[in-house]
Write an enzyme that holds these catalytic residues in place. Structure first.
Site, PDB file in Angstrom:
ATOM      1  N   ASP A 130     -26.447  66.998 -19.403  1.00 39.64           N
ATOM      2  CA  ASP A 130     -25.672  68.291 -19.773  1.00 39.64           C
ATOM      3  C   ASP A 130     -25.312  68.654 -21.042  1.00 39.64           C
ATOM      4  O   ASP A 130     -26.284  68.043 -21.969  1.00 39.64           O
ATOM      5  CB  ASP A 130     -24.134  67.613 -19.223  1.00 39.64           C
ATOM      6  CG  ASP A 130     -23.326  68.848 -18.878  1.00 39.64           C
ATOM      7  OD1 ASP A 130     -22.277  68.477 -17.932  1.00 39.64           O
ATOM      8  OD2 ASP A 130     -23.412  69.791 -19.084  1.00 39.64           O
TER       9      ASP A 130
HETATM   10  C1  GLC Z   1     -20.857  72.430 -19.006  1.00 36.51           C
HETATM   11  C2  GLC Z   1     -20.778  71.504 -17.683  1.00 36.51           C
HETATM   12  C3  GLC Z   1     -21.845  71.485 -16.981  1.00 36.51           C
HETATM   13  C4  GLC Z   1     -22.679  72.873 -16.831  1.00 36.51           C
HETATM   14  C5  GLC Z   1     -23.230  73.059 -18.542  1.00 36.51           C
HETATM   15  C6  GLC Z   1     -24.076  74.315 -18.488  1.00 36.51           C
HETATM   16  O1  GLC Z   1     -20.426  71.399 -19.920  1.00 36.51           O
HETATM   17  O2  GLC Z   1     -20.383  70.383 -17.998  1.00 36.51           O
HETATM   18  O3  GLC Z   1     -21.365  71.465 -15.396  1.00 36.51           O
HETATM   19  O4  GLC Z   1     -23.551  73.126 -15.987  1.00 36.51           O
HETATM   20  O5  GLC Z   1     -22.499  72.742 -19.449  1.00 36.51           O
HETATM   21  O6  GLC Z   1     -23.042  75.256 -18.681  1.00 36.51           O
END
Ligand code: GLC
Length: 716
Positions: free
Chosen positions: A265
């Site tokens: 993430d």
């Molecule tokens: C965010 C979220 C995740 C998302 C990623 C990209 O922090 O936790 O669910 O897909 O970043 O945007």
């Protein structure tokens, strides 16, 4: 198994090129005009512009024009002209916005979920997106956590069914096909169990509980061919998920045989330092690579330290080749080497995005998401001859999309929906200033409520449209208080004083704390955030064009103090049977039962259950029950089948949803519903964490929700 093309590329690529494939950056690093929001904390990345040409994937670039530009520019500069993988958060719609996933869960209709994901895939595919970071399979029991809106709720079985439908909807038979995209299940694992519902907080639980409740939906995604898994921000058993070898290597890769790509993430690899797990960026890279995280999203440790780690023998080039091989194979499976733009087309964007056909389907799915919580008979309303007062910050609001949705100018407000569906009534809206989000300085509705309401005391019925701001739901939106704002609650009380029927409609991404308001209402609808067609769908239900059929995918607490609260709990040695016995598992200042249980929802029809028959045939449990529509209104009922394993090698939940059927019953029609339960369906992880069936006494419970069931015991 990698293709000849990928083998040859790996043999010819420089290490820097390979490491570039293992990095994902937000669109702004590739396109100055990009306007997408950062979806994580901005931080200084340590690489030079010269290295941008090596980057292998981009985050949240969402228009055909921009994606064609980025792809063209990147491929020209990339030494082997390798196409970019364009990934994004398409969570409940790209242009046409559907109900939030929690509301989709409330439909108990996997076909509805699949249809919403099919349309989302088509729309974002023609905008040049190749993969979506959806479905979120996180099981959630605590509505203080803002991302409960992004989940399908508290039940492993319902979550798994919806996740399967979502993966099928996005990916179809082949992700190379027109209008299909790859799907990434997230957040592995157990992000929904963040302690106290506080965002990004620690997760700590036994492996038994993890496997019993939290892992099934991710496993279901893997079993149904999901192409990517995103690791969660949190720790599990004291190790950050992005570097968690037990869950990634032992479970995801070795036990579940996942062959796809794992992505971190946002900045989660770097954050292993902040967690107090890695001592520096170099160790962060080492531990994440060795755990099996293939792509580092929005941090730069792989690019800057992998070469050193390889030279020190702490990471092997074989590991790098394995990760890059999987990434290139995903690009090949998408057909990007033949057609790097895949379905990107400005012409097709005009044809498909927010088209009438999609909005029509969105309305049908929205209809099925609305939960009727209370109704003293005031609903459905007549379509003519009424003067309806619509009050509250959501009376005319068009900000009804929910988190993770790019707002468009085509949403239908509650007032507009009511006027669309019942134009022969008179409507008036007052006290309808919009709420401000807490993040931008919360402003409650004005307190001229009493005076303002006097102006509509000639109305026949008052609809109070209240809730939380859509930006106070979703990521980084945890709350300690689930009540409506002070003046919204006052609005309910004051509306009731007009001595006219009051219908409360809740606009929220989570269950709200409303028990104390019920005596001042005649009906309550949980509207969630439904996206484009919210106003029309609410009106369809309010006027009876759609007989409400949704059921709660998550427990509705009496008080936030009860959380986490969920139906499939362990019994304890002193369960609160609502007796006067003091020494029981309960609170002295609140009932221990929920306001509304998992699976609950009312209808305009009246369904009755009778004559449960349970037999054992060929080592299977056959359960049948009669369901009758005792009303003159056709309606859809979700017949739910729960099981309780009375005792086992470990304690077992007091109920587990094992199956559900949606049946349409004509007025006064009676049908028999049949459920087949196999030993495989009754397996669980025993005290040795083995996946087993244990003989013994089982209770079969069938009914309209997790608390109202007809029961029968069997020995299997
Ligand atoms: C965010 C979220 C995740 C998302 C990623 C990209 O922090 O936790 O669910 O897909 O970043 O945007």
């Amino acid at each position: 198994m990698i293709s000849q093309r990928v083998k040859e590329l790996l043999a010819d690529m420089s290490l820097e090129e390979k490491l570039g494939q293992m990095i994902q950056l937000q669109a702004r690093y590739f396109c100055e005009e990009d306007t997408s929001e950062l979806t994580g904390p901005g931080q200084k990345l340590e690489f030079v512009n010269e290295q941008i040409k090596y980057m292998g994937s981009v985050l949240n670039s969402k228009t055909a024009k921009q994606n064609i530009t980025i792809q063209t520019q990147q491929m020209e500069k990339q030494p082997h002209h390798i196409p970019m993988l364009i990934m994004g958060d398409v969570i409940h719609g790209h242009a046409t916005i559907f109900p939030i996933p929690l509301a989709i869960g409330a439909t108990f209709n996997t076909e509805a979920c699949k249809m919403a994901c099919e349309i989302s895939a088509l729309e974002c595919a023609v905008s040049g997106v190749h993969l979506t970071f959806s479905p979120m399979a996180d099981l959630v029991r605590d509505s203080r956590w803002g991302r409960v809106m992004e989940s399908y709720g508290e039940d492993p079985f319902l979550n798994s069914q919806m996740v399967k439908a979502a993966v099928e909807g996005y990916q179809g038979d082949s992700i190379k096909d027109f209008g299909k995209i790859a799907s990434c299940v997230k957040h592995f694992a157990a992000y929904g169990a963040s302690e106290a519902g506080r965002e990004y907080n620690s997760v700590d639980m036994s492996e038994g509980t993890l496997r019993e409740y939290y892992l099934p939906a991710y496993k279901c995604a893997v079993e149904n061919g999901v192409k990517m898994v995103m690791t969660a921000f949190n720790i599990v058993d004291r190790v950050p998920m992005v570097a968690n070898r037990h869950l990634l290597q032992d479970i995801l890769y070795n036990e579940w045989k996942f062959k796809g790509v794992v992505i971190s993430d946002f900045a989660a690899v770097y954050e292993t330092i902040v967690h107090g797990y890695s001592k520096d960026r170099k160790q962060a890279a080492e531990r994440a690579i060795n755990a099996g995280c293939d792509i580092e999203m929005m941090s730069d440790t792989y690019l800057n330290y992998a070469e050193e780690l390889i030279s020190e023998g702490r990471v092997s080039i074989e590991q790098i080749d394995h990760a890059v091989g999987k990434i290139l194979m995903l690009k090949e499976e998408l057909g990007l080497f033949e057609n790097p733009y895949k379905d990107a087309s400005e012409l097709n964007e005009k044809k498909y995005l927010l088209c009438d056909a999609h909005k029509k389907i969105a309305r049908k799915i929205s209809d099925q998401s609305i939960v009727l919580l209370e109704n003293d008979g005031i609903l459905p309303l007549k379509k003519d001859g009424l003067k309806i007062g619509i009050v509250g910050p959501f009376a005319t609001s068009k900000h009804v999309f929910g988190a993770w949705a790019k707002e468009n100018n085509q949403s239908v407000s509650l007032m507009e929906g009511i006027n669309n569906v019942a134009p022969n009534n008179k409507t008036v809206a007052i006290i309808n200033d919009e709420l401000e989000a807490r993040l931008t300085g919360f402003i409650d509705i004005k307190d001229s409520i009493h005076k303002d309401l006097e102006t509509i005391k000639d109305c026949d019925v008052i609809i109070v449209a209240v809730g939380e701001h859509e930006k106070d739901s979703g990521e980084a939106a945890s709350k300690v208080n689930l009540r409506l704002s002070e003046n919204q609650e006052k609005l309910v009380y004051e509306a009731y004083k007009l001595e006219k029927p009051v219908i409360m409609v809740l606009f929220s991404g989570r269950p709200m704390e409303i028990g104390h308001l019920l005596p001042f209402t005649n009906a309550v609808l949980q509207g969630w955030f439904l996206g484009n067609e919210m106003g029309n769908a609410l009106a369809d239900v309010i006027f009876g064009d759609y007989n409400p059929s949704a059921r709660l995918p998550i427990t509705y607490p009496r008080s936030v103090g009860q959380l986490p609260l969920y139906y499939n709990a362990y019994n304890t040695g002193r369960p609160d049977l609502e007796s006067n016995e003091k020494h029981m598992s309960k609170y002295i200042d609140c009932a221990s039962t929920p306001l509304y249980p998992f699976g609950y929802g009312l209808s305009y029809s009246r369904f009755e259950y009778d004559n449960l028959r349970v037999v054992i045939e060929d080592d299977k449990i056959i359960a049948e029950i009669d369901v009758e529509n005792k009303s003159g209104i056709k309606g859809k009922e979700t017949v739910q089948c729960y099981v309780r394993d009375i005792s086992g090698s470990v304690v077992r939940p007091v109920a587990e949803l094992k199956a559900f059927q949606q049946i349409e019953l004509n007025p006064y029609e009676k049908v028999s519903c049949k459920f087949l339960l196999t030993k495989e369906m009754l397996k669980f992880h025993n005290d040795q964490l083995e996946w087993v069936f244990e003989s013994g006494e089982y209770e079969i419970m069938i009914g309209c929700n997790s608390s109202q069931t007809t029961k029968a015991k069997v020995i299997l």
